[in-house]
Design an enzyme around this catalytic site. Structure first.
Site, short mmCIF file in Angstrom:
data_model
loop_
_atom_site.label_atom_id
_atom_site.label_comp_id
_atom_site.label_asym_id
_atom_site.label_seq_id
_atom_site.Cartn_x
_atom_site.Cartn_y
_atom_site.Cartn_z
N TYR A 89 -40.57 17.23 24.74
CA TYR A 89 -42.02 17.43 24.60
C TYR A 89 -42.40 18.90 24.42
CZ TYR A 89 -42.48 17.46 29.89
OH TYR A 89 -42.40 17.68 31.22
N GLU A 90 -43.61 19.10 23.98
CA GLU A 90 -44.07 20.44 23.58
C GLU A 90 -43.20 21.04 22.49
OE1 GLU A 90 -46.83 20.95 24.61
OE2 GLU A 90 -46.92 19.80 26.46
N GLY A 91 -42.71 20.21 21.58
CA GLY A 91 -41.86 20.69 20.50
C GLY A 91 -40.40 20.59 20.88
#
Lengths: 597, 597
Positions: free
Chosen positions: B439-441
């Site tokens: 998550y978050e890239g």
């Protein structure tokens, strides 16, 4: 979870084209293992894997096993699937005809083992351990014991386990406390608690035969005082009929990270009737029969999990549209390109593919060595096979399970956030694969077995047959331009491999901790060069077919994947070599007061 | 699960001794952040982490969140713990005093974030995302919006989320379909489905403010047509009071590999009232405020999971007796030696320790850069800080979460088979840590952000301030004999780092796929050298204290762990360099028909 599709083409490639199983089987006297017969069996095994056990893999994970009053219920569908497994005769495949087996080669069973494990690892563990138990009795049991236990174990109506671990000892079996006291009738009363017993209790079979290590009072301490026993759940008459319940019970089952559908049991033996297998105090020697087979089976789990995860990830990567290729639009009619266009997604996919296919080749090779260790008649060839098997078993077990687990993590990563969601099945593959680095000897134990016991213990002699095989292959192919990208690195790395071995050996003379400090990096280094050899051999087969005019894209894919392995996987060994070379000083420097948080 | 113990000594070492926070805070005008105040706050945060949220980490995993009719119930104890969190004023810590915050530095909050994450990652995510939501409104909202949302968000009685992902788009936000139609009163009607919304619905707070990206009809396609909105669960009056229910609902929650106690929601917006934040079509720019903070928080999860796993593994390794040390018996009165005597166990422990402590230093440094990006008044220093932050954020996010996950796997491995059993908590740490790489890239996205957008996009300019800082440090310490084992490799590797950058840059001109092919290995290489720099700086502090006569074993441990990092972690970069140098040819060679199973 993606539908599992058995990689039949690649399994046949490994068996027939790479390892020439026809000649191998004929040479060892497996007359029934004709190409037609193999094809038919593999196709049936594929069908069973895909249609019977793959569909209950995810539900098995979600439902798990349940324990009540000493009895374990497997998840929905497992009992029926196991019945089909028995009805179709799968347990009998590579067993001796004397006990109702089909007498087919062990290596055939190994390739089928990969299918079972990839389709449903929890299911396949029940089957695999039974095989180990019967192999132990067949190798070391008395005639009466064979009559009592073998037919039903071979048939699969009874299953088997391997009871080693106790709460206070896993790796260090010399500490075990379970005791075996001689009864008047020559049997033994087994008393103690065993933990982590896979399939120790379940509802799949009529009886369960536990292969248990225990100490006979008065035996030497440590591993020299361990004996081996067959301890049935239900007592068995000398003619092999089920009698009354034996005094052992499953105390509980573990709640685990993965393989939820396989029961991991605490087994309490309370004066249970057991039968000595082999000689008093020689239990560990007999157990090695079991453990080597089990370690090969676990290597196979590495391959299976990598392949299952690759299948899911590849399907998703071709389907999922996200971003445009950096090199230009590939899917102009869609809102974005399939993610398989992105180099980093391909890096992960090819990592999985090169692990699965390279590992399959190594496992197939190991399985043929097992065939030879059973059936080779030329004593020199037999010793060579046994040496290669001894060298490569810890590498296969540890390296392939470490890389198999890595592959399942790439599978999750390719799915992005969806990989973390249970629905897709990718995270289950990862959870199920994590156990393989632990059981049947952790990676650390395999690394010590490889470096300390086998390589340094033989002054490097044990490496010679395999290195000689690699060098011969390189010499035979060094004049082929297309093989140079493979031959040159193999020669370089195998040279470095031997230098690293000598260097660790020298350091170890002064400080034995240097062995343990180097061991896992050394094993990983060894794994990368061993797999490179198999990738080079596969490249050779592919090139030969391409040169002969084949337009089968299979060979192009194989060749290109071989290049990927040499470009992007083998160089990882450089990092391991650098770590080995710095030695263990900083690792041992902290004293106990400094090792705190 | 082992009791979590906050590493207060090491956090203070990083803040005070390594990064000289006193001077840093005074310089930036954080007058309240005195040493006494910091000590008191850190001690209270440690107490909260250890006594309130750590005890519900395992039960939270087992119980999970439950969804019924659009409402989500968090596991037992979470509501009460969150109430304590709010009552103690933790959400207000680093917020602006204007909105009820305490005006303390962001970096202090970051170190507390590590404690929360290590003690209970599921809990800390609820808190962390709220902070991101309020930071976005504070940075880009109107005065009215700030009045409406800020006080309660800062207080923590309301929480916030970040709604980006949709079923068909995660990484590729340009594809989003959620639409925002202008209402007559100037608000917008938001309609669409968002997935993977952490904390999208729960029972912890009175209201939930969703920060949602959506497309206003008529906007340009792709990322240039994305606007940002605040969409409350309950409507809010202009004076900030709760009104009626807004038309959005949680459609379901995901069943995940880990972080079971954090609700991951499908959110259905059905003409829900939303408020435009920032300018039309500039939503992604505003979102970056949120995302950079979120990426730093996720870096911290890597540190936290490594530390929590290290704590469990170290305790076990000192306690578990198994085998004798190869260098001679260490515990003659016991049946075996504690497994911490074995070099390979120490290798794994020191790997965890060097990740946790090295990562903590990097995260602490990044957090100070965030302070500077907010509060630095010298424009040149501010730009330098922003450049360093831009360079190091993707490295921190991807490298530390990859290594943090690796550390949790070592934790499982040190426990042997017990590591796989839920009871011990080691496998939960591993499952919970796996999300951080996604998550978050994802790691792949961070790697492209680093190499393509930032480094090659600036012709390497963005590396200069940080490399210059490293070189200055090396020059200042090159005459110290004891620092040579650190300085020499840093100079060598940072030279190689720049050469690798140039080489990839050159290849990319001919073939842009070379960027993606190199990106993750390049990021990992960068991570190893960056962490080496922080380990060298920590070694320097330790050496200085030792030279001044300190007999605190903390400094000895720090110095020895630094040596371990340089001996056994940094050399891994060699493998990544070798992979980068072979390029992407074999990765891109397979066509679609060849990529099959």
């Amino acid at each position: 979870m993606p539908d599992y599709k058995t990689p039949l083409r690649d399994i046949k490639f490994v068996m027939q084209e790479l390892l020439n199983c026809e000649e191998h089987y004929q040479r060892l006297g497996y007359q029934d293992a004709t190409p037609d017969m193999l094809d038919a069996i593999l196709a049936e095994a594929a069908k069973f894997s895909e249609q019977v056990i793959a569909p209950i893999n995810k539900s098995g994970d979600q439902e798990g096993c349940t324990w009540k009053d000493g009895e374990v219920t497997t998840p929905s569908g497992f009992k029926g699937a196991y019945q089909q497994y028995v009805d179709a005769g799968w347990p009998t495949l590579s067993h001796n005809v004397e006990f109702g087996g089909q007498g087919l080669p062990h290596s055939l069973n190994t390739h089928i083992g990969e299918m079972l494990s990839a389709a449903n690892n929890s299911f396949s563990i029940y089957a695999g351990l039974s095989h180990g138990a019967s192999a132990t009795i067949e190798a070391h049991g008395t005639a009466v014991q064979k009559t009592m236990f073998m037919p039903k174990l071979v048939e699969g109506t009874w299953t088997g386990t391997m009871c080693l671990t106790e709460p206070h000892c896993g790796t260090d079996l010399g500490l075990l406390r379970t005791k075996a006291e001689l009864n008047e009738n020559g049997s033994y009363a087994i008393t103690g608690t065993k933990i982590f017993i896979s399939g120790g209790e379940h509802d799949l079979s009529e009886n369960i035969i536990h292969i248990v290590i225990a100490r006979i009072p008065g035996s030497p301490e440590g591993t020299r005082g361990i004996s081996l026993f067959a301890v049935p759940k239900f007592n068995v008459t000398e003619s092999g009929e089920i009698a009354d319940r034996n005094s052992l019970i499953c105390g509980s089952i573990e709640h685990k990270m993965g393989i939820h559908a396989n029961s991991t049991c605490v087994m309490n033996f309370d004066g249970a009737k057991g039968y000595l297998i082999g000689k008093v105090n020689k239990g560990l020697n007999c157990m090695f029969t079991f453990m080597n087979a089990a370690r090969l089976a676990v290597s196979n789990e590495g391959v299976a999990s990598a392949d299952a995860s690759f299948q899911g990830a590849l399907t998703y990567a071709k389907d999922r549209l996200q971003m445009r290729a950096i090199s230009g639009v590939k899917n102009p009619d869609g809102p974005a390109d399939a993610i398989i266009v992105h180099p980093d997604v391909r890096r992960m996919l090819l990592t999985q593919k090169s692990i699965a296919e390279g590992g399959r080749a190594l496992v197939g090779y190991l399985a043929q060595l097992v065939d030879s260790s059973y059936a080779e008649t030329d004593p020199e060839l037999k010793v060579q096979a046994e040496n290669k098997l001894a060298l490569l078993t810890p590498i296969g077990k540890a390296f392939l399970t470490e890389l198999g687990f890595e592959a399942t993590s790439h599978g999750v990563q390719i799915f992005g956030g969806h990989g973390f969601i249970q629905e897709w099945g990718m995270e289950q593959l990862m959870r199920d694969a994590r156990i393989s680095m632990l059981y049947e000897g952790t990676t650390g134990i395999q690394a010590l077995d490889l470096l300390a016991r086998k390589i340094l213990g033989s002054q490097g002699e044990i490496m010679k047959p395999f290195i000689s095989e690699m060098v011969t292959f390189c010499q035979q192919n060094s004049s082929l331009e297309a093989m140079k990208p493979f031959i040159t690195p193999i020669m370089e790395y195998s040279e470095e491999w031997q230098l690293l071995t000598q260097s660790v050996g020298k350091k170890a003379i002064k400080n034995p901790d240097e062995i343990g400090a180097a061991s896992v990096d050394y094993l990983m280094y060894s794994g990368y060069i061993v797999l490179a050899y198999f990738w080079a051999k596969m490249a050779k087969v592919a090139l030969t077919n391409i040169a002969a005019g084949s337009d089968d894209s299979f060979y192009q894919a194989k060749l290109k994947t071989a290049h990927f392995y040499f470009d992007r996987m083998l160089p990882r060994a450089k990092g391991h070599a650098a770590c080995i070379n710095t030695g263990g000083k900083s690792m041992m420097a902290l004293n106990e007061e400094e090792f705190v948080f």
